[in-house]
Design an enzyme around this catalytic site. Structure first.
Site, PDB file in Angstrom:
ATOM      1  N   ASP A  89       0.837  -1.201   0.000  1.00 45.21           N
ATOM      2  CA  ASP A  89       0.000   0.000   0.000  1.00 45.21           C
ATOM      3  C   ASP A  89       0.871   1.250   0.000  1.00 45.21           C
ATOM      4  OD1 ASP A  89      -2.084  -1.657   0.106  1.00 45.21           O
ATOM      5  OD2 ASP A  89      -2.749  -1.117   2.134  1.00 45.21           O
ATOM      6  N   ASP A 105       0.688   4.177  -2.596  1.00 43.70           N
ATOM      7  CA  ASP A 105       0.305   5.530  -2.172  1.00 43.70           C
ATOM      8  C   ASP A 105       1.353   6.553  -2.573  1.00 43.70           C
ATOM      9  OD1 ASP A 105      -1.976   4.511  -1.165  1.00 43.70           O
ATOM     10  OD2 ASP A 105      -1.298   4.457   0.925  1.00 43.70           O
ATOM     11  N   SER A 128     -32.867  -7.792 -25.443  1.00 40.81           N
ATOM     12  CA  SER A 128     -32.858  -8.773 -24.359  1.00 40.81           C
ATOM     13  C   SER A 128     -32.841 -10.172 -24.958  1.00 40.81           C
ATOM     14  CB  SER A 128     -34.039  -8.570 -23.420  1.00 40.81           C
ATOM     15  OG  SER A 128     -35.201  -8.390 -24.149  1.00 40.81           O
ATOM     16  N   LYS A 151     -24.419 -16.255 -17.965  1.00 41.24           N
ATOM     17  CA  LYS A 151     -25.372 -15.145 -17.947  1.00 41.24           C
ATOM     18  C   LYS A 151     -25.116 -14.391 -16.649  1.00 41.24           C
ATOM     19  CE  LYS A 151     -30.165 -14.004 -18.905  1.00 41.24           C
ATOM     20  NZ  LYS A 151     -30.130 -12.775 -18.139  1.00 41.24           N
ATOM     21  N   ARG A 157     -28.662   0.555 -20.118  1.00 38.51           N
ATOM     22  CA  ARG A 157     -29.450  -0.005 -21.196  1.00 38.51           C
ATOM     23  C   ARG A 157     -30.700   0.833 -21.473  1.00 38.51           C
ATOM     24  NH1 ARG A 157     -31.873  -5.860 -22.180  1.00 38.51           N
ATOM     25  NH2 ARG A 157     -33.263  -5.339 -20.486  1.00 38.51           N
ATOM     26  N   GLU A 181     -21.870  -6.167 -18.003  1.00 38.95           N
ATOM     27  CA  GLU A 181     -22.606  -5.975 -16.768  1.00 38.95           C
ATOM     28  C   GLU A 181     -21.687  -5.399 -15.700  1.00 38.95           C
ATOM     29  OE1 GLU A 181     -25.988  -7.700 -16.463  1.00 38.95           O
ATOM     30  OE2 GLU A 181     -25.690  -7.828 -18.638  1.00 38.95           O
ATOM     31  N   LYS A 219     -25.199 -18.884 -27.909  1.00 34.82           N
ATOM     32  CA  LYS A 219     -25.273 -18.028 -29.101  1.00 34.82           C
ATOM     33  C   LYS A 219     -24.714 -18.761 -30.317  1.00 34.82           C
ATOM     34  CE  LYS A 219     -24.498 -13.885 -26.337  1.00 34.82           C
ATOM     35  NZ  LYS A 219     -23.512 -12.935 -25.846  1.00 34.82           N
ATOM     36  N   CYS A 245     -23.049 -33.552  25.829  1.00 31.06           N
ATOM     37  CA  CYS A 245     -21.737 -33.218  26.396  1.00 31.06           C
ATOM     38  C   CYS A 245     -21.851 -33.118  27.913  1.00 31.06           C
ATOM     39  CB  CYS A 245     -21.249 -31.890  25.816  1.00 31.06           C
ATOM     40  SG  CYS A 245     -19.647 -31.387  26.472  1.00 31.06           S
ATOM     41  N   CYS A 260     -17.164 -28.600  23.240  1.00 29.52           N
ATOM     42  CA  CYS A 260     -17.370 -29.566  24.306  1.00 29.52           C
ATOM     43  C   CYS A 260     -15.978 -30.044  24.700  1.00 29.52           C
ATOM     44  CB  CYS A 260     -18.208 -30.747  23.804  1.00 29.52           C
ATOM     45  SG  CYS A 260     -18.292 -32.079  25.007  1.00 29.52           S
TER      46      CYS A 260
HETATM   47  S1  IVH Z   1     -26.369 -11.235 -25.030  1.00 26.91           S
HETATM   48  C1  IVH Z   1     -28.525  -9.443 -28.505  1.00 26.91           C
HETATM   49  N1  IVH Z   1     -24.854 -12.442 -23.242  1.00 26.91           N
HETATM   50  O1  IVH Z   1     -29.093 -10.647 -19.907  1.00 26.91           O
HETATM   51  C2  IVH Z   1     -28.021 -10.250 -27.357  1.00 26.91           C
HETATM   52  N2  IVH Z   1     -26.604 -11.052 -22.464  1.00 26.91           N
HETATM   53  O2  IVH Z   1     -31.869 -11.267 -20.182  1.00 26.91           O
HETATM   54  C3  IVH Z   1     -28.213  -9.549 -26.088  1.00 26.91           C
HETATM   55  N3  IVH Z   1     -26.738 -10.850 -20.020  1.00 26.91           N
HETATM   56  O3  IVH Z   1     -29.852  -7.802 -21.841  1.00 26.91           O
HETATM   57  C4  IVH Z   1     -27.662 -10.086 -24.870  1.00 26.91           C
HETATM   58  N4  IVH Z   1     -25.030 -12.156 -19.581  1.00 26.91           N
HETATM   59  O4  IVH Z   1     -28.013  -7.643 -19.970  1.00 26.91           O
HETATM   60  C5  IVH Z   1     -25.899 -11.617 -23.450  1.00 26.91           C
HETATM   61  N5  IVH Z   1     -23.402 -13.533 -21.769  1.00 26.91           N
HETATM   62  C6  IVH Z   1     -24.448 -12.709 -21.983  1.00 26.91           C
HETATM   63  C7  IVH Z   1     -25.166 -12.120 -20.923  1.00 26.91           C
HETATM   64  C8  IVH Z   1     -26.249 -11.288 -21.203  1.00 26.91           C
HETATM   65  C9  IVH Z   1     -25.987 -11.384 -19.068  1.00 26.91           C
HETATM   66  C10 IVH Z   1     -27.883  -9.946 -19.784  1.00 26.91           C
HETATM   67  C11 IVH Z   1     -27.957  -8.791 -20.748  1.00 26.91           C
HETATM   68  C12 IVH Z   1     -29.257  -8.995 -21.475  1.00 26.91           C
HETATM   69  C13 IVH Z   1     -30.037  -9.771 -20.473  1.00 26.91           C
HETATM   70  C14 IVH Z   1     -31.166 -10.535 -21.117  1.00 26.91           C
END
Ligand code: IVH
Length: 664
Positions: free
Chosen positions: A34, A38, A83, A116, A137, A172, A288, A409, A422
């Site tokens: 630290d 600092d 979403s 997620k 968002r 996030e 995806k 005990c 104990c």
């Molecule tokens: S992809 C067009 N990947 O979950 C694709 N979203 O429930 C859009 N999220 O709006 C999202 N982890 O805020 C994607 N690995 C991830 C994610 C993720 C968390 C959130 C994100 C999204 C929401 C949807």
């Protein structure tokens, strides 16, 4: 100093501080004291006071927050923030794959599987490699400009490793789990109200108009999503994720690239396990289609793309009522408070009890009888009380008072630091716990000797300690309830087999306080026999990597105890194996002489075995990466140690690499 020299010094300090910040905040592995930090930071501020133009938005000094705003500016997203469709059923996830397979050829069903992250969604924008804007968002089309708040997040680099003309990444913001607990502790100590969950606290923090306040919260960020970009060629999601990482941005801990359905479901299952070690909360897997060229073809609904799907894991946390606290005595005599809960459905089972660990924990949680509590169940692990829902307090809750006695005990319970104990280690309950611990699969693995047999053996007065087990005969055993001669014979065979077990199993089975199975293996590797271990002094033990002072003291205390010495003598008499396996003596002049290696990640062989190979070749094994490390032996899922080794320029090898070194 001249103006120019000041600027150079400033640039150097800024770079140094960024590297330290990265080690500290991103890798959780600080590399300086630290004091040193600092001093550098102070010098940087002084230079900026002298020459204000050095105070650029990228300076580490700007992490502390700027002037409060009266409201957030609205920003329209160049690429909308959509979403995801989601499901809780693997069958539905399979149907999603089927739908995708109508467009993609079956042999091109390549997906990424990502965690997620359960945080607050944001988008960050870099121009020419510099962080210029961050937004929430909002409704997906327009969000709040929270640039100044995001600038205070230490894990968000203010510059990229490469000057990409334009890059927008989505991700996030989260409150690291460990930091959240500490943050609440500090609030409790200050008499302030506690926050219920990290996500809401994060969302609230990002909405603060005063970024100086945001800077005080240890928020972090993780990035995975695609926004607008220019000047880089990327065609797949996995390349995108790799690029995010290569540019120095905090990417998710892991992602999977799967080539068929089987791999996809395996990845989803694996994530369900490993996600517990991530610093952020996750609530599912996002699947995806990897190749972006298919995205257009698959298209999107007004809300969500058709090329992605979230598979949500069942809630592993629930809120229920703490109805009572009971007390359980363990094998070392420690009394553990157990929460008796109003039964609640959690991750496929009904939870009625959860551990409260010790009385410090009860104090930390400020738990009272009648409280609504948040419980968590992670896989096979015993459910745990995470916190109290203070909003539900009525004032009629009752304080939890530590007991002074326990029915199992004789005499009074005594305090031993934060633990209630104990003191009578010969009470039947403590003996039973010791025996079950000894016989369990992870220790001596004695077939047929389970909890109910232990119960009977002790209650019938046939067994009072571990050595008594080896004096049992068929008549005694078959005289017990539900014990035919056949099963009695099986138990004796189980005991016979246990005589030849590896010595680490015996060391673990003895139930020495603080010595787990891992430590027992380490001890086996360092001592030729149990007798040698029993004679070791604290200094010798502490010199072993992975054996700390507390454990060393506990081991010495155990073997100095007269009763334990007698027990050991009787176990030896009974023919138990006390010898560690033969191993080559560390060869002086071996190929690894003078070299220090660190082992991390998952390997095909147990760690201790790899360590043996290294020592046999004359090398040393250390537990943490430092400048003195010569090689990092990294396996799968290597984490912060790997990052640190890379930063320090230490050579990273795999098991094959080790074989080569040893063979040299
Ligand atoms: S992809 C067009 N990947 O979950 C694709 N979203 O429930 C859009 N999220 O709006 C999202 N982890 O805020 C994607 N690995 C991830 C994610 C993720 C968390 C959130 C994100 C999204 C929401 C949807």
């Amino acid at each position: 100093m001249s103006k120019n020299a000041d600027a150079q010094r400033h640039a150097k300090l800024a770079e140094q501080i960024r590297a330290w910040d990265r080690a500290y905040y991103v890798e959780a592995a600080p590399v300086v004291s630290d004091r040193e930090y600092d001093a550098a930071y102070h010098e940087l501020l002084e230079l900026e006071a002298k020459q204000p133009e050095l105070r650029t938005p990228e300076s580490p000094s700007q992490r502390v927050g700027g002037e409060p705003l009266s409201e957030f500016r609205q920003v329209r997203h160049a690429v909308p923030m959509m979403s995801l469709d989601n499901t809780y059923s693997q069958e539905e996830l399979g149907k999603f794959v089927d739908r995708v397979a109508k467009v993609l050829p079956e042999d091109e069903l390549v997906f990424t599987v990502e965690p997620k992250v359960d945080g607050v969604a944001v988008s960050v924008r870099y121009e020419d490699g510099r962080f210029v804007q961050g937004t929430t968002r909002g409704d997906g089309r327009t969000g709040d400009d929270i640039t100044e708040n995001l600038r205070t997040i230490r894990t968000l680099p203010l510059t990229l490793k490469k000057k990409v003309p334009l890059l927008e990444v989505r991700g996030e913001v989260y409150f690291p789990r460990a930091a959240f607990a500490k943050f609440n502790e500090a609030r409790a100590a200050a008499g302030e109200e506690l926050y219920a969950n990290p996500r809401n606290t994060t969302a609230g923090s990002l909405k603060l108009l005063d970024s100086k306040l945001v800077a005080k919260r240890p928020l972090a960020i993780v990035l995975y999503g695609v926004g607008q970009f220019e000047g880089i060629e990327i065609a797949t999601q996995h390349e995108w994720l790799e690029t995010v990482k290569a540019l120095g941005l905090p990417a998710t801990e892991r992602f999977w690239l799967t080539r068929n359905r089987e791999e996809l479901f395996a990845a989803v299952d694996e994530l369900a396990e490993v996600r517990r070690d991530f610093p952020y909360e996750t609530d599912g897997a996002v699947v995806k289609v990897d190749e972006w060229r298919w995205h257009e073809e698959l298209g999107a609904t007004s809300k969500a793309p058709r090329w992605a799907m979230a598979y949500k894991y069942e809630a592993e946390q629930a809120i229920t009522v703490l109805e009572n606290v009971t007390y359980q005595i363990g094998r070392t005599g420690v009394v553990t408070p157990v929460a008796e809960l109003r039964p609640v459905a959690l991750a496929g089972t009904t939870v009625k009890r959860a551990t409260l660990h010790n009385f410090d924990e009860i104090k930390r949680l400020d738990a009272r009888l009648g409280d609504h509590v948040l419980v968590e169940k992670a896989g096979e692990i015993i459910p745990k009380v995470l916190g109290v829902v203070m909003e539900e307090r009525t004032g009629r809750e009752k304080e939890i008072v530590p007991p002074t006695t326990h029915p199992d005990c004789p005499g009074e319970l005594v305090w031993d630091g934060i633990f209630l104990r104990c003191p009578d280690l010969d009470s039947p309950t403590v003996i039973k716990r010791r025996l079950t611990h000894y016989a369990q699969r992870g220790a001596m693995d004695i077939q047929g000797l389970g909890e109910s047999l232990v119960e009977q053996l002790v209650d019938a007065g046939l067994v009072r300690d571990l050595a008594d087990l080896y004096e049992l005969n068929v008549e005694q055993l078959s005289g017990l309830e539900r014990m035919a001669e056949k099963s009695a014979q099986n138990v004796l065979e189980g005991l016979e087999a246990s005589r030849g077990r590896e010595v680490w199993r015996l060391v673990f089975g003895l139930g020495i306080t603080h010595v787990g199975a891992g430590a027992a293996r380490v001890l086996e590797a360092h001592f030729p026999s149990l007798d040698a271990l029993a004679e070791a002094d604290a200094a010798t033990l502490e010199a072993i990597d992975d054996i700390g002072g507390i454990m060393a003291a506990s081991i010495v205390e155990f073997f100095q105890d007269e009763a334990n010495r007698k027990l050991l003598a009787r176990l030896k008499e009974a023919g138990l194996n006390f010898q560690a396996p033969e191993r080559p003596v560390a060869a002086a002049g071996g190929p690894l002489e003078g070299k220090t290696l660190v082992i991390t990640g998952a390997h095909s062989r147990p760690r201790e075995e790899l360590a043996e190979t290294i020592r046999a070749a004359g090398g040393k094994v250390a537990s943490s990466v430092s400048k003195k490390t010569d090689y990092l032996l990294a396996g799968e899922k290597a984490g912060s140690k790997l990052k640190k080794a890379q930063d320090l320029g230490i050579e990273v090898i795999d098991e094959k690499g080790l074989e080569k070194l040893v063979a040299a």
